[in-house]
Motif scaffolding. Structure first.
Motif, short mmCIF file in Angstrom:
data_model
loop_
_atom_site.label_atom_id
_atom_site.label_comp_id
_atom_site.label_asym_id
_atom_site.label_seq_id
_atom_site.Cartn_x
_atom_site.Cartn_y
_atom_site.Cartn_z
N ALA A 76 0.72 -1.59 0.21
CA ALA A 76 0.21 0.06 0.17
C ALA A 76 0.75 1.43 -0.22
O ALA A 76 2.17 1.35 0.20
CB ALA A 76 -0.79 0.15 1.22
N SER A 77 0.31 2.41 -0.52
CA SER A 77 1.12 3.98 -0.13
C SER A 77 0.35 4.16 -0.45
O SER A 77 -1.42 4.52 0.74
CB SER A 77 1.22 4.25 -1.80
N SER A 78 0.23 5.31 1.21
CA SER A 78 -0.06 6.37 1.92
C SER A 78 -0.17 7.59 1.73
O SER A 78 0.56 7.75 0.41
CB SER A 78 0.62 6.36 3.30
N LEU A 79 -0.99 8.05 2.38
CA LEU A 79 -1.21 9.94 1.84
C LEU A 79 -0.42 10.63 1.80
O LEU A 79 0.61 11.31 0.93
CB LEU A 79 -1.92 10.97 2.56
N GLN A 80 1.25 10.38 2.80
CA GLN A 80 1.80 11.48 2.94
C GLN A 80 2.91 10.66 1.46
O GLN A 80 3.71 12.22 0.89
CB GLN A 80 2.98 11.02 4.15
N THR A 81 3.00 9.97 1.14
CA THR A 81 3.63 9.15 0.33
C THR A 81 2.58 8.15 -1.39
O THR A 81 3.50 7.63 -1.23
CB THR A 81 4.68 8.44 0.85
N PRO A 82 2.08 9.07 -1.94
CA PRO A 82 1.70 8.24 -2.67
C PRO A 82 1.97 7.51 -3.91
O PRO A 82 1.32 6.40 -4.24
CB PRO A 82 0.42 9.35 -3.33
N LEU A 83 3.42 8.24 -3.94
CA LEU A 83 4.15 7.43 -5.25
C LEU A 83 4.86 5.70 -4.30
O LEU A 83 5.82 5.32 -5.61
CB LEU A 83 4.72 8.15 -5.85
N LEU A 84 4.85 5.91 -3.17
CA LEU A 84 6.03 4.98 -3.00
C LEU A 84 5.36 3.95 -2.34
O LEU A 84 3.79 3.92 -1.01
CB LEU A 84 6.55 5.90 -1.86
N THR A 85 5.17 3.28 -2.09
CA THR A 85 4.17 1.91 -2.11
C THR A 85 5.33 0.97 -1.26
O THR A 85 6.21 0.37 -1.93
CB THR A 85 3.98 0.93 -2.99
N LEU A 86 4.16 0.15 -0.38
CA LEU A 86 5.23 -0.24 1.06
C LEU A 86 4.81 -1.28 0.82
O LEU A 86 3.52 -1.64 0.89
CB LEU A 86 6.34 0.52 2.29
N GLY A 87 5.46 -2.54 2.05
CA GLY A 87 5.02 -3.75 2.44
C GLY A 87 4.56 -4.04 4.44
O GLY A 87 5.57 -2.79 4.25
N TYR A 88 3.28 -4.06 4.45
CA TYR A 88 2.79 -3.83 5.46
C TYR A 88 2.46 -5.11 6.55
O TYR A 88 1.83 -5.85 5.51
CB TYR A 88 2.02 -2.92 6.31
N TRP A 89 2.88 -5.28 7.73
CA TRP A 89 2.90 -7.03 8.37
C TRP A 89 1.32 -6.37 9.27
O TRP A 89 1.62 -5.69 10.16
CB TRP A 89 3.57 -7.33 8.41
N GLY A 90 0.93 -7.53 9.40
CA GLY A 90 -0.28 -7.41 10.49
C GLY A 90 0.52 -8.45 11.88
O GLY A 90 2.15 -8.80 11.58
N GLN A 91 -0.19 -8.74 12.76
CA GLN A 91 0.59 -9.16 14.02
C GLN A 91 0.25 -10.29 13.38
O GLN A 91 1.12 -11.35 14.58
CB GLN A 91 -0.07 -8.48 15.45
N GLY A 92 -0.32 -11.06 13.40
CA GLY A 92 -0.75 -12.23 13.39
C GLY A 92 -1.97 -13.19 14.09
O GLY A 92 -1.72 -12.55 15.14
N THR A 93 -2.12 -13.89 13.49
CA THR A 93 -2.65 -15.10 14.72
C THR A 93 -3.35 -15.70 14.00
O THR A 93 -2.77 -16.75 13.39
CB THR A 93 -4.27 -13.95 13.98
N GLN A 94 -3.07 -16.85 15.67
CA GLN A 94 -2.56 -18.51 15.41
C GLN A 94 -4.43 -18.75 14.75
O GLN A 94 -4.89 -18.90 15.34
CB GLN A 94 -2.87 -18.36 17.14
N VAL A 95 -3.69 -20.23 14.40
CA VAL A 95 -4.53 -20.63 13.70
C VAL A 95 -4.36 -22.62 14.01
O VAL A 95 -3.73 -22.88 13.70
CB VAL A 95 -5.10 -21.24 12.45
N THR A 96 -4.86 -23.15 15.07
CA THR A 96 -4.54 -24.18 15.04
C THR A 96 -6.01 -25.26 14.73
O THR A 96 -6.87 -25.30 14.93
CB THR A 96 -4.79 -24.97 16.71
N VAL A 97 -5.04 -26.42 14.23
CA VAL A 97 -6.22 -27.43 13.25
C VAL A 97 -6.16 -29.03 14.84
O VAL A 97 -4.52 -29.47 14.01
CB VAL A 97 -6.10 -27.93 11.81
N SER A 98 -6.99 -29.51 15.12
CA SER A 98 -6.81 -30.93 15.99
C SER A 98 -6.95 -31.66 14.96
O SER A 98 -7.78 -31.71 14.49
CB SER A 98 -7.41 -30.57 16.84
N SER A 99 -6.17 -32.82 14.95
CA SER A 99 -6.57 -34.41 14.33
C SER A 99 -7.97 -34.61 15.07
O SER A 99 -8.26 -34.82 16.57
CB SER A 99 -5.80 -35.16 13.92
#
Length: 122
Positions: free
Chosen positions: A99-122
């Motif tokens: 995504a690009s921000s309003l401050q730098t609309p021509l600059l695309t950067l990658g942003y990460w979320g904090q993660g969410t745990q998925v556990t699948v039991s057998s």
């Protein structure tokens, strides 16, 4: 500049389903591609699914036919619908947004979320 908040993870039995959400907020100018990655214990982070601004999708071979990625542009949110879950789908799922921000609309950067745990039991 751009913040990502993920939700929807949890514990589910094999064969079950989960829907992950990732909402982007902040000074967003444009969101381009949106991705979901996952990291299993002791393994490298891997790309699970991707969705471009044009609507093209791509999936890891291991999830094709079971997972679906979609987005709601009005809400700046990307979803990952996970069906027929297997124990090997267990891991921390991360949202990644180009995504690009309003401050730098021509600059695309990658942003990460904090993660969410998925556990699948057998």
């Amino acid at each position: 500049q751009v913040q990502l908040v993920e939700s929807g993870g949890g514990l589910v039995q094999a064969g079950g389903s989960l829907r992950l959400s990732c909402a982007a907020s902040g000074n967003i100018f444009r969101i381009n591609a949106m991705y979901w990655y996952r990291q299993a214990p002791g393994k490298q982070r891997e790309l699970v699914a991707g969705l471009t601004s044009g609507g093209a999708t791509d999936y890891a071979d291991s999830v094709k036919g079971r997972f679906g990625i979609s987005r709601d542009n009005a809400k700046n949110t990307v979803y990952l619908q996970m069906n027929s879950l297997k124990p090997e789908d267990t891991g921390v799922y991360y949202c990644n947004v180009a995504a690009s921000s309003l401050q730098t609309p021509l600059l695309t950067l990658g942003y990460w979320g904090q993660g969410t745990q998925v556990t699948v039991s057998s």
